[in-house]
Write a protein that holds these residues in place. Sequence first.
Motif, mmCIF file in Angstrom:
data_model
loop_
_atom_site.group_PDB
_atom_site.id
_atom_site.type_symbol
_atom_site.label_atom_id
_atom_site.label_comp_id
_atom_site.label_asym_id
_atom_site.label_seq_id
_atom_site.Cartn_x
_atom_site.Cartn_y
_atom_site.Cartn_z
ATOM 1 N N ARG A 14 0.873 -1.184 0.000
ATOM 2 C CA ARG A 14 0.000 0.000 0.000
ATOM 3 C C ARG A 14 0.908 1.232 0.000
ATOM 4 O O ARG A 14 1.775 1.365 0.853
ATOM 5 C CB ARG A 14 -0.902 -0.011 1.223
ATOM 6 N N ASP A 47 -3.144 4.693 -2.306
ATOM 7 C CA ASP A 47 -4.209 5.422 -1.610
ATOM 8 C C ASP A 47 -3.966 6.911 -1.838
ATOM 9 O O ASP A 47 -2.983 7.474 -1.369
ATOM 10 C CB ASP A 47 -4.181 5.090 -0.121
ATOM 11 N N GLU A 104 -12.634 3.339 -1.962
ATOM 12 C CA GLU A 104 -11.909 2.087 -1.799
ATOM 13 C C GLU A 104 -12.849 0.892 -1.631
ATOM 14 O O GLU A 104 -12.542 -0.215 -2.053
ATOM 15 C CB GLU A 104 -10.965 2.176 -0.592
#
Length: 110
Positions: A14, A47, A104
């Motif tokens: 991530r 992200d 998400e």
Amino acid sequence: MSDFEITRSGGQTRVTVRGKLTVTEIPVLQPALKQEISAGVREMIFDLTQMSSLDSSGIGLLIAANNSLATVQGTLRLVNVSPDILKLLQSMRLVDRLHATADEKEMSDG
């Protein structure tokens, strides 16, 4: 100014981008992404909740990471993409290629 955090869990990485993803940030982020892929990561999630701007160099980095992952049967996803950046990616026809979504939670649906 931008910063990012890279966290790995199993075969997933991530990348949380804060601020900008522009030509200034590429020299630091690109080698880190290459290292993650070399280490065996097969899913990379960016992200973008806190990202404020994206330029052509940043888009190039995302495409290059996507291509590198594809060669090892991996996947890149962009989550929590702002409406402005999502619109930019749509105009460039990159939304599907980069698996970009504003939410998400939609990631598992599609």
